[in-house]
Design a protein around this motif. Structure first.
Motif, mmCIF file in Angstrom:
data_model
loop_
_atom_site.group_PDB
_atom_site.id
_atom_site.type_symbol
_atom_site.label_atom_id
_atom_site.label_comp_id
_atom_site.label_asym_id
_atom_site.label_seq_id
_atom_site.Cartn_x
_atom_site.Cartn_y
_atom_site.Cartn_z
ATOM 1 N N SER A 238 0.834 -1.205 0.000
ATOM 2 C CA SER A 238 0.000 0.000 0.000
ATOM 3 C C SER A 238 0.866 1.251 0.000
ATOM 4 O O SER A 238 0.826 2.072 0.924
ATOM 5 C CB SER A 238 -0.947 0.003 1.208
ATOM 6 N N PRO A 239 1.677 1.431 -1.053
ATOM 7 C CA PRO A 239 2.756 2.426 -1.026
ATOM 8 C C PRO A 239 2.355 3.822 -1.511
ATOM 9 O O PRO A 239 1.966 4.001 -2.668
ATOM 10 C CB PRO A 239 3.777 1.816 -1.997
ATOM 11 N N PRO A 240 2.444 4.845 -0.671
ATOM 12 C CA PRO A 240 2.225 6.217 -1.145
ATOM 13 C C PRO A 240 3.430 6.667 -1.978
ATOM 14 O O PRO A 240 4.487 6.973 -1.440
ATOM 15 C CB PRO A 240 2.120 7.031 0.144
ATOM 16 N N THR A 241 3.280 6.702 -3.274
ATOM 17 C CA THR A 241 4.386 7.095 -4.157
ATOM 18 C C THR A 241 4.417 8.601 -4.396
ATOM 19 O O THR A 241 5.411 9.141 -4.865
ATOM 20 C CB THR A 241 4.279 6.371 -5.501
ATOM 21 N N GLU A 242 3.307 9.262 -4.096
ATOM 22 C CA GLU A 242 3.233 10.721 -4.127
ATOM 23 C C GLU A 242 2.118 11.135 -3.188
ATOM 24 O O GLU A 242 1.224 10.349 -2.873
ATOM 25 C CB GLU A 242 2.964 11.234 -5.542
ATOM 26 N N LEU A 243 2.185 12.370 -2.710
ATOM 27 C CA LEU A 243 1.165 12.813 -1.758
ATOM 28 C C LEU A 243 -0.118 13.213 -2.473
ATOM 29 O O LEU A 243 -1.203 13.009 -1.957
ATOM 30 C CB LEU A 243 1.701 13.968 -0.911
ATOM 31 N N GLY A 244 0.021 13.758 -3.657
ATOM 32 C CA GLY A 244 -1.163 14.068 -4.448
ATOM 33 C C GLY A 244 -1.898 15.321 -4.038
ATOM 34 O O GLY A 244 -3.015 15.545 -4.477
ATOM 35 N N ARG A 245 -1.299 16.142 -3.175
ATOM 36 C CA ARG A 245 -1.933 17.392 -2.770
ATOM 37 C C ARG A 245 -0.902 18.518 -2.813
ATOM 38 O O ARG A 245 0.287 18.290 -2.589
ATOM 39 C CB ARG A 245 -2.503 17.291 -1.348
ATOM 40 N N ASP A 246 -1.367 19.725 -3.049
ATOM 41 C CA ASP A 246 -0.474 20.875 -3.121
ATOM 42 C C ASP A 246 -0.232 21.427 -1.715
ATOM 43 O O ASP A 246 -0.769 22.454 -1.305
ATOM 44 C CB ASP A 246 -1.075 21.958 -4.028
ATOM 45 N N VAL A 247 0.588 20.695 -0.945
ATOM 46 C CA VAL A 247 0.923 21.090 0.422
ATOM 47 C C VAL A 247 2.438 20.997 0.571
ATOM 48 O O VAL A 247 3.110 20.374 -0.262
ATOM 49 C CB VAL A 247 0.230 20.170 1.454
ATOM 50 N N PRO A 248 3.007 21.609 1.593
ATOM 51 C CA PRO A 248 4.475 21.579 1.748
ATOM 52 C C PRO A 248 5.068 20.175 1.748
ATOM 53 O O PRO A 248 6.165 19.969 1.222
ATOM 54 C CB PRO A 248 4.681 22.274 3.101
ATOM 55 N N MET A 249 4.354 19.197 2.305
ATOM 56 C CA MET A 249 4.882 17.830 2.353
ATOM 57 C C MET A 249 4.920 17.157 0.980
ATOM 58 O O MET A 249 5.473 16.069 0.838
ATOM 59 C CB MET A 249 4.050 16.955 3.300
ATOM 60 N N GLU B 284 -9.330 -1.563 -3.828
ATOM 61 C CA GLU B 284 -10.311 -0.619 -3.285
ATOM 62 C C GLU B 284 -9.702 0.224 -2.164
ATOM 63 O O GLU B 284 -10.405 0.633 -1.246
ATOM 64 C CB GLU B 284 -11.530 -1.394 -2.751
ATOM 65 N N ASP B 285 -8.435 0.492 -2.231
ATOM 66 C CA ASP B 285 -7.747 1.234 -1.180
ATOM 67 C C ASP B 285 -8.234 2.686 -1.161
ATOM 68 O O ASP B 285 -8.044 3.418 -2.135
ATOM 69 C CB ASP B 285 -6.234 1.186 -1.433
ATOM 70 N N PRO B 286 -8.859 3.138 -0.050
ATOM 71 C CA PRO B 286 -9.333 4.515 0.012
ATOM 72 C C PRO B 286 -8.250 5.506 0.438
ATOM 73 O O PRO B 286 -8.452 6.716 0.378
ATOM 74 C CB PRO B 286 -10.438 4.444 1.076
ATOM 75 N N GLU C 213 -4.991 4.176 -8.742
ATOM 76 C CA GLU C 213 -4.590 4.799 -10.008
ATOM 77 C C GLU C 213 -3.227 5.495 -9.889
ATOM 78 O O GLU C 213 -2.461 5.536 -10.861
ATOM 79 C CB GLU C 213 -5.658 5.787 -10.501
ATOM 80 N N LEU C 214 -2.912 6.020 -8.698
ATOM 81 C CA LEU C 214 -1.609 6.655 -8.518
ATOM 82 C C LEU C 214 -0.493 5.617 -8.497
ATOM 83 O O LEU C 214 0.586 5.844 -9.057
ATOM 84 C CB LEU C 214 -1.590 7.470 -7.225
ATOM 85 N N TYR D 190 4.698 -5.774 -9.755
ATOM 86 C CA TYR D 190 3.473 -5.174 -9.232
ATOM 87 C C TYR D 190 2.424 -6.247 -8.995
ATOM 88 O O TYR D 190 2.168 -7.081 -9.870
ATOM 89 C CB TYR D 190 2.941 -4.123 -10.201
ATOM 90 N N LEU D 191 1.839 -6.234 -7.805
ATOM 91 C CA LEU D 191 0.762 -7.170 -7.454
ATOM 92 C C LEU D 191 -0.426 -6.371 -6.955
ATOM 93 O O LEU D 191 -0.324 -5.642 -5.961
ATOM 94 C CB LEU D 191 1.242 -8.142 -6.367
ATOM 95 N N GLU D 192 -1.544 -6.502 -7.652
ATOM 96 C CA GLU D 192 -2.777 -5.837 -7.224
ATOM 97 C C GLU D 192 -3.714 -6.902 -6.661
ATOM 98 O O GLU D 192 -4.000 -7.902 -7.313
ATOM 99 C CB GLU D 192 -3.421 -5.100 -8.397
ATOM 100 N N VAL D 193 -4.161 -6.655 -5.432
ATOM 101 C CA VAL D 193 -4.954 -7.641 -4.704
ATOM 102 C C VAL D 193 -6.304 -7.031 -4.354
ATOM 103 O O VAL D 193 -6.397 -5.855 -3.984
ATOM 104 C CB VAL D 193 -4.239 -8.076 -3.418
ATOM 105 N N GLU D 194 -7.355 -7.824 -4.458
ATOM 106 C CA GLU D 194 -8.685 -7.334 -4.126
ATOM 107 C C GLU D 194 -8.753 -6.976 -2.642
ATOM 108 O O GLU D 194 -8.394 -7.769 -1.775
ATOM 109 C CB GLU D 194 -9.734 -8.405 -4.443
ATOM 110 N N GLY D 195 -9.175 -5.752 -2.369
ATOM 111 C CA GLY D 195 -9.285 -5.322 -0.976
ATOM 112 C C GLY D 195 -8.875 -3.877 -0.794
ATOM 113 O O GLY D 195 -8.659 -3.145 -1.767
#
Length: 282
Positions: free
Chosen positions: A189-200, A225-227, A232-233, A250-255
């Motif tokens: 469940s890796p955050p590869t980018e933050l996806g928001r225009d914030v300092p972090m 279905e990761d919220p 997509e990111l 890459y492994l995509e798993v239902e859940g």
């Protein structure tokens, strides 16, 4: 005469007790040497300083032979603001991989409530440098170091694999003469980018800022279905890395967000183990 007889009996009993205890110790050593044994040491400081976060747990084989071993660095999740190396999931993984022949460290790092970005990146890099600095004592092969993290820990694990000293994220910690680079990365469940225009969201703090073929083998696991970490990111990151020529699985798993943490371990655990076995050869 009775007194002398009593004294002789005491000497005989003491002698028998010493021999019996020696035999018990010998039998114990013989019994334990028949099985592979691991040792676990908690809260080892990996750098000096005031922060209580600069500690790691260590699990390692103690009688698996004299050859050099691969190492695994476990990085906990928790949104960079929470979580701990003491969580059962990470403790269990640490012990299990030590049983497979890895020297395994489970790393704490400064959370954002104590120090802002990129302190957490700097800390896990310091922990890897500590591991390399003690490779001789721990029988670690410094060219066979892998890392696994989940969620925020996955981000930090990827940064260990995708950045180097020239990227300016080493911090002011210890063992600066050793490399913080790792040789293989698995990330759940890796955050590869933050996806928001914030300092972090600075690209230099995120894997998306380091798209290149010049990286070690990577393995990303994503829930459909990761919220929290949008599929997509992650797919976009994997596509960009493949287009650049990187070695990435890459492994995509239902859940949801917990597929590699709790809900789909029957799928993800064997896949992660096989990936590390392929590249680190325990």
């Amino acid at each position: 005469m009775l007194k002398k007889t009593f004294q002789l009996l005491v000497v005989v009993l003491v002698s028998f007790t010493i021999q019996s205890n020696a035999q018990n110790v010998s039998n114990k050593d013989k019994l334990l040497s028949s099985y592979q044994t691991i040792t676990v040491t908690k809260d080892i400081p990996y750098r000096e300083g005031a922060s209580d976060a600069w500690k790691l747990d260590l699990a390692m084989p103690s009688n698996f032979g004299s050859e050099l071993r691969p190492a695994l660095v476990i990085v906990h999740g928790g949104g960079w603001a929470g979580g701990s190396k003491s969580v059962d999931v990470y403790q269990k993984m640490m012990v299990e991989y030590a049983g497979k022949g890895y020297v395994t460290i489970n790393v704490e790092y400064r959370l954002t409530g104590e120090a802002g970005f990129p302190a957490c990146i700097e800390d896990v890099k310091n922990a890897v440098r500590w591991l390399r600095a003690h490779a001789g004592e721990l029988q670690v092969d410094p060219e066979r170091i892998g890392t696994y993290g989940h969620s925020a820990g996955a981000h930090l694990a990827l940064m260990l694999g995708m950045t180097s000293e020239k990227d300016g994220l080493e911090g002011d910690g210890s063992f600066s003469e050793f490399s913080s680079h790792v040789n293989v990365v698995a990330a759940g469940s890796p955050p590869t980018e933050l996806g928001r225009d914030v300092p972090m969201a600075k690209s230099v703090w995120w894997p998306i800022g380091y798209i290149s073929a010049e990286h070690p083998p990577l393995f990303l696991i994503q829930g459909t279905e990761d919220p929290v970490v949008k599929p997509e990111l992650t797919r976009d990151f994997v596509d960009k890395m493949k287009q650049a020529g990187a070695e990435i699985k890459y492994l995509e798993v239902e859940g949801g967000h917990d597929v590699a943490y709790s809900s789909q371990l029957k799928v993800t655990d064997p896949a992660i183990s096989e990936f590390f076995e392929m590249h680190l050869k325990p």
